[in-house]
Design an enzyme around this catalytic site. Structure first.
Site, PDB file in Angstrom:
ATOM      1  N   VAL A  75      38.210  37.192  63.178  1.00 29.43           N
ATOM      2  CA  VAL A  75      38.654  36.327  62.294  1.00 29.43           C
ATOM      3  C   VAL A  75      37.596  35.725  61.207  1.00 29.43           C
ATOM      4  CG1 VAL A  75      39.968  34.043  61.779  1.00 29.43           C
ATOM      5  CG2 VAL A  75      40.583  35.172  63.628  1.00 29.43           C
ATOM      6  N   ALA A  76      36.549  35.573  61.893  1.00 30.04           N
ATOM      7  CA  ALA A  76      35.158  35.027  61.009  1.00 30.04           C
ATOM      8  C   ALA A  76      34.750  36.152  60.172  1.00 30.04           C
ATOM      9  CB  ALA A  76      33.914  34.780  62.143  1.00 30.04           C
ATOM     10  N   ILE A 108      36.728  38.842  58.783  1.00 31.47           N
ATOM     11  CA  ILE A 108      37.790  39.185  57.834  1.00 31.47           C
ATOM     12  C   ILE A 108      37.900  38.104  56.869  1.00 31.47           C
ATOM     13  CG2 ILE A 108      40.083  40.024  57.448  1.00 31.47           C
ATOM     14  CD1 ILE A 108      40.111  41.079  60.234  1.00 31.47           C
ATOM     15  N   GLU A 164      40.079  36.896  54.768  1.00 32.67           N
ATOM     16  CA  GLU A 164      41.391  36.702  54.570  1.00 32.67           C
ATOM     17  C   GLU A 164      42.008  36.409  53.152  1.00 32.67           C
ATOM     18  OE1 GLU A 164      40.803  35.807  59.096  1.00 32.67           O
ATOM     19  OE2 GLU A 164      40.168  34.918  57.090  1.00 32.67           O
ATOM     20  N   ASP A 185      44.273  55.900  18.852  1.00 34.89           N
ATOM     21  CA  ASP A 185      45.257  56.284  17.964  1.00 34.89           C
ATOM     22  C   ASP A 185      44.811  55.862  16.713  1.00 34.89           C
ATOM     23  OD1 ASP A 185      47.554  57.910  17.069  1.00 34.89           O
ATOM     24  OD2 ASP A 185      48.622  56.039  16.743  1.00 34.89           O
ATOM     25  N   ASP A 234      50.630  53.279  19.610  1.00 34.36           N
ATOM     26  CA  ASP A 234      52.102  52.611  19.410  1.00 34.36           C
ATOM     27  C   ASP A 234      53.235  53.429  19.207  1.00 34.36           C
ATOM     28  OD1 ASP A 234      51.604  54.297  17.197  1.00 34.36           O
ATOM     29  OD2 ASP A 234      51.471  52.703  15.738  1.00 34.36           O
ATOM     30  N   ASP A 264      52.530  58.562  22.444  1.00 29.59           N
ATOM     31  CA  ASP A 264      51.304  57.945  23.195  1.00 29.59           C
ATOM     32  C   ASP A 264      51.545  57.602  24.371  1.00 29.59           C
ATOM     33  OD1 ASP A 264      49.749  58.369  20.693  1.00 29.59           O
ATOM     34  OD2 ASP A 264      50.649  56.122  19.873  1.00 29.59           O
ATOM     35  N   ASN A 282      38.282  29.744  55.689  1.00 28.03           N
ATOM     36  CA  ASN A 282      38.667  31.030  54.615  1.00 28.03           C
ATOM     37  C   ASN A 282      39.681  30.880  54.033  1.00 28.03           C
ATOM     38  OD1 ASN A 282      36.568  32.317  56.078  1.00 28.03           O
ATOM     39  ND2 ASN A 282      37.678  33.687  57.263  1.00 28.03           N
ATOM     40  N   ASP A 322      37.295  27.560  51.610  1.00 30.18           N
ATOM     41  CA  ASP A 322      36.531  28.746  50.843  1.00 30.18           C
ATOM     42  C   ASP A 322      37.342  29.004  49.514  1.00 30.18           C
ATOM     43  OD1 ASP A 322      34.261  28.882  52.316  1.00 30.18           O
ATOM     44  OD2 ASP A 322      34.733  30.943  53.033  1.00 30.18           O
TER      45      ASP A 322
END
Length: 870
Positions: free
Chosen positions: A281-282, A284, A286, A328, A615, A619, A709, A713
């Site tokens: 968990v630390a 990753i 999240e 173009d 346009d 294209d 997290n 954070d």
């Protein structure tokens, strides 16, 4: 083998399609509708929301979190389990929503088949929905009709068709029923064919339908779009690469920590598993994907205020690393309208706005330009109606206060010979003060050969070889500058009568009018700014190479040593030859949709991030293939808008440069946010590993780390995404798309800053352990880690000290810090939350220790930057 329809005579075409001049019978039409299906374009493959939702769980990091949640559940930590699964489901929902906001290009292409059509069935004229038209239907075309299928022209009365949605060129194309003999020719030369998606601008005709739905030119473009695969952006590649490596590292470290805890420290299996869960968990981040999405979304809002509408979030980041813009010409770099440039009359070459109406020759030239044309001006909107070339002539008259309808009523048209591509002339007979007068405009080579006299300010003089050579020289100079030149002449007739082709001779030559689809004024500056930023601009157009090169020189795209190639030359090049010449080719002329994709692919093959502007319908495939497709919001077709990743609301090429600046700023902000998240996570990882090796209890509960997290954070990371663009961003060259975001400087910052955060967290842990046991130790370590990461948000705003950046330079960072501190205070001091977050009560001394220790890493980092700056 059956010849192409445009190589068949009208009679052969009807026979081949099994239809009479009276059209299909109702029964035949019903049978063919069942055989060929509705006149629609095929839809792309669509995924169900459930399948898209399930795909969000395929990431290896997600799998690790799921395993961590299951282990947490079996260890009795229900709170952590619920929080982890809540995070996973939230991220999956966000990913699913983003998927269903994806492009709808084929739906817009299909919608172009919706208008009705006038057909002959059972010998009767009837109107049917466009999707009910079938091969073999005889369709009547009139000015203003949108052609709903491909067909062979049977009869034509001065028919002109605007094929700009297919070819990108604004000038109407004349169509005729004459069969073209010989080998198959290019789209622009199939003058006895009409194509789905085109607009009838003049005249009328009947055609027999030869293709519907995916068997049309429009369908061919749809097929190209289906076959076109979009590439991942550099950021996506970097994050995918980082996620994969991080997942492997996490699994290895978790396994090592688990084994050390069990066999070295004699810890129980469940306790050891909790260490592994805490570490996973630390490690990753999240909130990383959500933070990146939010920062990109905020970038899109800023760009929208500057007329750059972003349809795909990933385009924001791609813009920041664009190295080449394949633009173009018509309607993008130019104004998509013909404008008179210079005129020649009475031996003088002057700008069109400097006509001297007191001069007989110049006044006659303007008179013929207005009378010998069919264009009009819309009284309400002021827009021109008719052939763009003739609109330019009428606008020239308006400049000199000559109202075309009024002037034409004063000099009524008595007879006419419509323009014909073989004759290259258009003639009209008018009543004038000098009697019936034949006015003619057309190709200079044809009209000059038929002229015996020349009109001057002093009267009519014989056309001598010297005068003819002077006119030819002027024409050559104008043409070399990319100008389209029309010649004008007149001839008095003894009486008003019907005209014959024999009347188009013995002219008095009057003068020349040159015109061009002019560059947008802002394009020159935008191309220069792009060049300064290390971005190459390349022109891609369906126009003539000479004209395109002249425009490119005016804008600054074509310089000394550059090359211009046309579609035929490009077709004859191998991929190896194209790759060799690619850096030197500034202009591509007379290209097809397949060519545009090939050009974009060639730049991508060199490892470049390519943007494509356009346009028209033609294209759309290249817009989709490009890393960043840019459509015009005003003049662009719905197909091009849906295929593009970005739409310019003001059709201003300069807006792209602003978008590139924002893209670079967004990338820098995302990089800072990622550094912030990873360095904070690194502190937690090192703390957990140290505790495991030292035989200590788990310093952080999984719920602690998820709180950090996802909440405390996330706010500073989002604030970092709001950081204003730094000066000098556009003076830098585009970043290497293959360069990893996790380069050595960033990795050193992540490890070094994370080490300081981890050290102060463990010091707080030891203080708590000494004063109150494992619960207090965990609470102090968690609080110190949280507050240290909040302070660290100020460090990640840039590489300079906070004194140079300015504490108030980004007010959102102050707001994020304050909110984070408030959330931490709620967790620590609200009794109802103590049980949920597994925290112990703390006293004033312990709180002071937490604040001082948390501020220490930021103090050291800022001092080092101040010293380095001096």
């Amino acid at each position: 083998m059956q010849k192409p329809y445009f190589n068949l005579s009208p009679k052969e075409t009807l026979e081949q399609l099994g239809v009479t001049a009276g059209g299909l019978t109702g029964q035949q039409a019903a049978q063919r509708l069942e055989q060929y299906g509705p006149n629609r374009l095929a839809e792309g493959e669509k995924k169900s929301w459930l399948a898209v939702f399930a795909e969000q769980f395929k990431d290896l990091l997600v799998a690790i979190l799921i395993v961590a949640a299951i282990i947490s559940m079996f260890s009795g930590n229900l709170e952590s389990t619920l929080v982890i699964f809540a995070v996973l489901i939230l991220n999956a929902v966000l990913g699913t929503v983003q998927y269903f906001k994806a492009e709808k290009s084929l739906e817009s292409l299909k919608a172009m088949s919706a208008p009705s059509a006038k057909v002959l069935r059972d010998g009767q004229r009837m109107e049917v929905p466009g999707d009910q038209v079938v091969p073999g239907d005889i369709v009547e075309l009139e000015a203003g009709d949108l052609i709903v299928a491909d067909g062979r022209i049977l009869n034509s009365w001065s028919l002109k068709v605007n094929e700009s949605s297919l070819t990108g060129e604004s000038e109407a194309v004349e169509k005729s029923r004459d069969a073209i003999e010989g080998a198959e020719v290019a789209l622009g030369d199939q003058k006895n064919m009409a194509f789905s998606g085109s607009l009838v601008t003049y005249g009328r005709a009947t055609m027999v339908v030869t293709g519907t739905g995916m068997d049309t030119q429009l369908g061919r473009i749809a097929s190209l779009m289906n076959e076109t695969q979009q590439r991942k952006t550099p950021l996506q590649k970097n994050l995918d690469d980082f996620s994969g490596k991080l997942a492997v590292v996490i699994m290895v470290i978790c396994a090592v920590v688990f084994l050390l805890s069990v066999f070295r420290n004699g810890m129980g299996v469940l306790d050891a598993l909790m260490f592994a869960v805490a570490l996973a968990v630390a490690a990753i981040p999240e909130a990383l994907s959500s933070i990146v999405t939010i920062v990109l979304a905020m970038g899109t809002q800023k760009m929208a205020r500057q007329n750059a509408i972003i349809k795909e979030l990933k385009a924001v980041e791609s813009l920041g690393s664009v190295q080449v813009i394949c633009s173009d010409k018509t309607g993008t770099l130019t104004q998509n309208r013909m404008t008179v440039q210079k005129i020649w009359a009475d031996g003088t070459l002057t700008p069109g706005t400097d006509l001297e109406l007191a001069n007989d020759a110049q006044r006659a030239l303007l008179k013929i330009a207005v009378l010998d044309s069919d264009a009009t001006m819309n009284a309400e909107s002021g827009a021109g109606v008719g052939d763009p070339t003739e609109v330019a002539l009428v606008q020239l008259g308006n400049y000199f206060y000559v109202d075309a309808p009024v002037y034409r009523s004063q000099h009524p048209r008595l007879a006419e010979l419509a323009f014909d591509s073989d004759r290259k002339l258009m003639s009209t007979l008018h009543n004038t003060d000098d009697g019936p007068m034949l006015y003619t405009k057309g190709a200079i080579d044809v009209l000059l050969d038929r002229s015996t006299h020349l009109l001057t300010g002093d009267g009519v003089v014989p056309m001598t070889p010297e005068r003819r050579a002077e006119i030819e020289k002027v024409n050559r100079e104008l043409s070399e500058n990319g100008l389209r030149v029309l010649a004008f002449a007149q001839r008095p007739l003894p009486e008003a009568r019907l005209l014959t082709l024999e009347d188009e001779q013995d002219y008095t030559f009057v003068g020349l009018i040159s015109m061009i689809d002019p560059p947008r004024p802002e394009s020159v500056k935008a191309v220069a700014e792009a060049k300064k930023a290390g971005i190459r601009t390349v022109m891609i157009t369906g126009d003539h190479k000479v004209t395109a090169t002249a425009i490119a020189k005016q804008i600054g795209i074509f310089e000394e040593g550059d090359l211009a190639v046309d579609g035929v030359e490009l077709e004859n090049m191998s991929d190896a030859e194209l790759d060799e010449k690619l850096p030197h080719i500034a202009v591509y002329a007379r290209v097809s949709p397949e060519h545009k994709i090939r050009i974009v692919t060639a730049w991508q093959r060199r490892g470049c991030i390519a943007a494509m502007t356009g346009d028209g319908v033609n294209d759309a495939p290249a817009l989709k293939k490009a890393d960043v497709g840019v459509a015009m919001g005003i003049t662009g077709t719905e197909v091009s808008k849906d295929a593009a990743a970005m739409i310019l609301a003001d059709d201003n090429f300069a807006t792209i440069v602003k978008a590139v600046l924002n893209g670079r700023s967004v990338y820098a902000n995302i990089r800072n946010a990622i550094q912030f998240l990873l360095s904070g996570n690194m502190g937690a990882i090192l703390a957990v590993i140290y505790a495991s090796l030292a035989g200590l209890s788990v310093p952080f509960q999984p719920v602690h780390l998820l709180f950090i997290n996802l909440l405390t954070d996330s706010l500073p990371a989002i604030a970092l995404g709001m950081e204003p663009a730094r000066p000098g961003l556009m003076d830098q060259k585009p970043r290497d798309p293959n360069a990893s975001m996790m380069d050595k400087p960033m990795l050193s910052h992540v490890f070094g800053q994370g080490l300081m955060i981890g050290v102060v967290a463990m010091i707080a842990f030891y203080i708590g352990l000494a004063q109150g046991g494992a619960a207090l130790a965990s609470t102090m370590a968690f609080s110190t880690l949280t507050l240290a990461r909040l302070f660290h948000g100020f460090n990640c705003r840039g590489t300079e000290s906070i004194f140079r950046l300015g504490l108030s330079g980004n007010p959102y960072s102050l707001m994020a810090f304050g909110t984070g501190v408030l959330l931490l205070a709620f967790v620590l001091f609200v009794p109802a939350l103590e049980g949920l977050f597994l925290v112990a009560p703390i006293n004033g001394f312990q709180l002071l220790c937490i604040v001082v220790l948390a501020f220490l890493p930021t103090l050291l980092i800022q001092l080092s930057r101040v010293i380095r700056g001096k």
